[in-house]
Design a protein around this motif. Structure first.
Motif, PDB file in Angstrom:
ATOM      1  N   VAL A 135       0.275   4.301   3.029  1.00 55.73           N
ATOM      2  CA  VAL A 135       1.311   5.320   3.147  1.00 55.73           C
ATOM      3  C   VAL A 135       1.115   6.209   4.364  1.00 55.73           C
ATOM      4  CG1 VAL A 135       1.844   5.365   0.687  1.00 55.73           C
ATOM      5  CG2 VAL A 135       0.086   6.895   1.594  1.00 55.73           C
ATOM      6  N   HIS A 136      -0.043   6.075   4.985  1.00 55.34           N
ATOM      7  CA  HIS A 136      -0.395   6.925   6.116  1.00 55.34           C
ATOM      8  C   HIS A 136      -1.539   6.239   6.843  1.00 55.34           C
ATOM      9  CE1 HIS A 136      -2.123  10.483   8.162  1.00 55.34           C
ATOM     10  NE2 HIS A 136      -0.909  10.995   8.081  1.00 55.34           N
ATOM     11  N   ARG A 137      -1.754   6.615   8.045  1.00 53.37           N
ATOM     12  CA  ARG A 137      -2.844   6.035   8.831  1.00 53.37           C
ATOM     13  C   ARG A 137      -4.195   6.146   8.114  1.00 53.37           C
ATOM     14  NH1 ARG A 137      -3.777   8.563  14.702  1.00 53.37           N
ATOM     15  NH2 ARG A 137      -5.912   7.939  14.989  1.00 53.37           N
ATOM     16  N   SER A 138      -4.354   7.196   7.335  1.00 54.81           N
ATOM     17  CA  SER A 138      -5.627   7.447   6.659  1.00 54.81           C
ATOM     18  C   SER A 138      -5.588   7.298   5.143  1.00 54.81           C
ATOM     19  CB  SER A 138      -6.096   8.871   6.986  1.00 54.81           C
ATOM     20  OG  SER A 138      -6.212   9.044   8.372  1.00 54.81           O
ATOM     21  N   TYR A 139      -4.455   6.866   4.565  1.00 56.63           N
ATOM     22  CA  TYR A 139      -4.328   6.844   3.113  1.00 56.63           C
ATOM     23  C   TYR A 139      -3.719   5.543   2.603  1.00 56.63           C
ATOM     24  CZ  TYR A 139      -5.090  11.874   3.324  1.00 56.63           C
ATOM     25  OH  TYR A 139      -5.626  13.120   3.551  1.00 56.63           O
ATOM     26  N   ILE A 140      -4.288   5.067   1.501  1.00 52.43           N
ATOM     27  CA  ILE A 140      -3.744   3.958   0.725  1.00 52.43           C
ATOM     28  C   ILE A 140      -3.659   4.464  -0.705  1.00 52.43           C
ATOM     29  CG2 ILE A 140      -4.197   1.645  -0.165  1.00 52.43           C
ATOM     30  CD1 ILE A 140      -5.707   1.084   2.422  1.00 52.43           C
ATOM     31  N   VAL A 141      -2.557   4.171  -1.393  1.00 53.92           N
ATOM     32  CA  VAL A 141      -2.421   4.637  -2.777  1.00 53.92           C
ATOM     33  C   VAL A 141      -2.112   3.465  -3.705  1.00 53.92           C
ATOM     34  CG1 VAL A 141      -1.645   6.954  -2.173  1.00 53.92           C
ATOM     35  CG2 VAL A 141       0.038   5.168  -2.540  1.00 53.92           C
ATOM     36  N   SER A 142      -2.483   3.652  -4.951  1.00 54.39           N
ATOM     37  CA  SER A 142      -2.129   2.701  -5.990  1.00 54.39           C
ATOM     38  C   SER A 142      -0.727   3.046  -6.484  1.00 54.39           C
ATOM     39  CB  SER A 142      -3.122   2.803  -7.146  1.00 54.39           C
ATOM     40  OG  SER A 142      -2.661   2.046  -8.243  1.00 54.39           O
ATOM     41  N   LEU A 143       0.129   2.055  -6.557  1.00 48.85           N
ATOM     42  CA  LEU A 143       1.500   2.290  -7.022  1.00 48.85           C
ATOM     43  C   LEU A 143       1.535   2.753  -8.472  1.00 48.85           C
ATOM     44  CD1 LEU A 143       3.252  -0.763  -5.363  1.00 48.85           C
ATOM     45  CD2 LEU A 143       3.316   1.625  -4.623  1.00 48.85           C
ATOM     46  N   ASP A 144       0.483   2.464  -9.221  1.00 53.95           N
ATOM     47  CA  ASP A 144       0.409   2.889 -10.628  1.00 53.95           C
ATOM     48  C   ASP A 144       0.346   4.409 -10.759  1.00 53.95           C
ATOM     49  OD1 ASP A 144       0.360   0.227 -11.448  1.00 53.95           O
ATOM     50  OD2 ASP A 144      -1.827   0.146 -11.375  1.00 53.95           O
ATOM     51  N   PHE A 145      -0.085   5.111  -9.710  1.00 51.92           N
ATOM     52  CA  PHE A 145      -0.268   6.555  -9.780  1.00 51.92           C
ATOM     53  C   PHE A 145       0.828   7.357  -9.085  1.00 51.92           C
ATOM     54  CE2 PHE A 145      -4.475   4.902 -10.616  1.00 51.92           C
ATOM     55  CZ  PHE A 145      -4.889   5.696 -11.667  1.00 51.92           C
ATOM     56  N   VAL A 146       1.724   6.715  -8.355  1.00 49.27           N
ATOM     57  CA  VAL A 146       2.781   7.438  -7.639  1.00 49.27           C
ATOM     58  C   VAL A 146       3.882   7.817  -8.625  1.00 49.27           C
ATOM     59  CG1 VAL A 146       4.523   7.323  -5.820  1.00 49.27           C
ATOM     60  CG2 VAL A 146       2.285   6.256  -5.469  1.00 49.27           C
ATOM     61  N   GLN A 147       4.101   9.123  -8.777  1.00 49.10           N
ATOM     62  CA  GLN A 147       5.152   9.606  -9.674  1.00 49.10           C
ATOM     63  C   GLN A 147       6.454   9.856  -8.934  1.00 49.10           C
ATOM     64  OE1 GLN A 147       3.644  13.024 -11.798  1.00 49.10           O
ATOM     65  NE2 GLN A 147       3.225  11.736 -13.565  1.00 49.10           N
ATOM     66  N   SER A 148       6.355  10.427  -7.734  1.00 53.67           N
ATOM     67  CA  SER A 148       7.565  10.717  -6.971  1.00 53.67           C
ATOM     68  C   SER A 148       7.236  10.819  -5.492  1.00 53.67           C
ATOM     69  CB  SER A 148       8.219  12.019  -7.457  1.00 53.67           C
ATOM     70  OG  SER A 148       7.367  13.113  -7.223  1.00 53.67           O
ATOM     71  N   ILE A 149       8.297  10.750  -4.686  1.00 55.68           N
ATOM     72  CA  ILE A 149       8.175  10.898  -3.242  1.00 55.68           C
ATOM     73  C   ILE A 149       9.058  12.067  -2.844  1.00 55.68           C
ATOM     74  CG2 ILE A 149       8.486   9.776  -1.010  1.00 55.68           C
ATOM     75  CD1 ILE A 149       8.391   7.092  -2.622  1.00 55.68           C
ATOM     76  N   VAL A 150       8.455  13.071  -2.243  1.00 51.79           N
ATOM     77  CA  VAL A 150       9.177  14.282  -1.863  1.00 51.79           C
ATOM     78  C   VAL A 150       9.389  14.279  -0.343  1.00 51.79           C
ATOM     79  CG1 VAL A 150       9.126  16.800  -1.869  1.00 51.79           C
ATOM     80  CG2 VAL A 150       8.091  15.522  -3.759  1.00 51.79           C
ATOM     81  N   PRO A 151      10.649  14.217   0.111  1.00 51.58           N
ATOM     82  CA  PRO A 151      10.899  14.229   1.561  1.00 51.58           C
ATOM     83  C   PRO A 151      10.623  15.607   2.163  1.00 51.58           C
ATOM     84  CG  PRO A 151      12.969  14.201   0.348  1.00 51.58           C
ATOM     85  CD  PRO A 151      11.869  14.102  -0.668  1.00 51.58           C
TER      86      PRO A 151
END
Length: 55
Positions: A9-25
């Motif tokens: 999701v970012h140059r320095s970050y990888i996330v598990s889709l199981d933990f993503v609740q929302s995306i805030v623009p």
């Protein structure tokens, strides 16, 4: 790591889709991923669309 469950999701970050609740623009064009753990992770413009399409 399973490439189907984790996404960059970012140059320095990888996330598990199981933990993503929302995306805030953000006004800058970037975004923040809000996680079920209560944390927030920056999402760069470069990876924002890929995250949205997988969530």
């Amino acid at each position: 790591m399973d490439g189907k469950r984790f996404v960059r999701v970012h140059r320095s970050y990888i996330v598990s889709l199981d933990f993503v609740q929302s995306i805030v623009p953000l006004e800058s064009g970037d975004a923040r991923a809000v996680l079920s753990t209560g944390g927030e992770v920056p999402v760069s413009r470069r990876y924002r669309d890929a995250l949205k399409s997988t969530c």
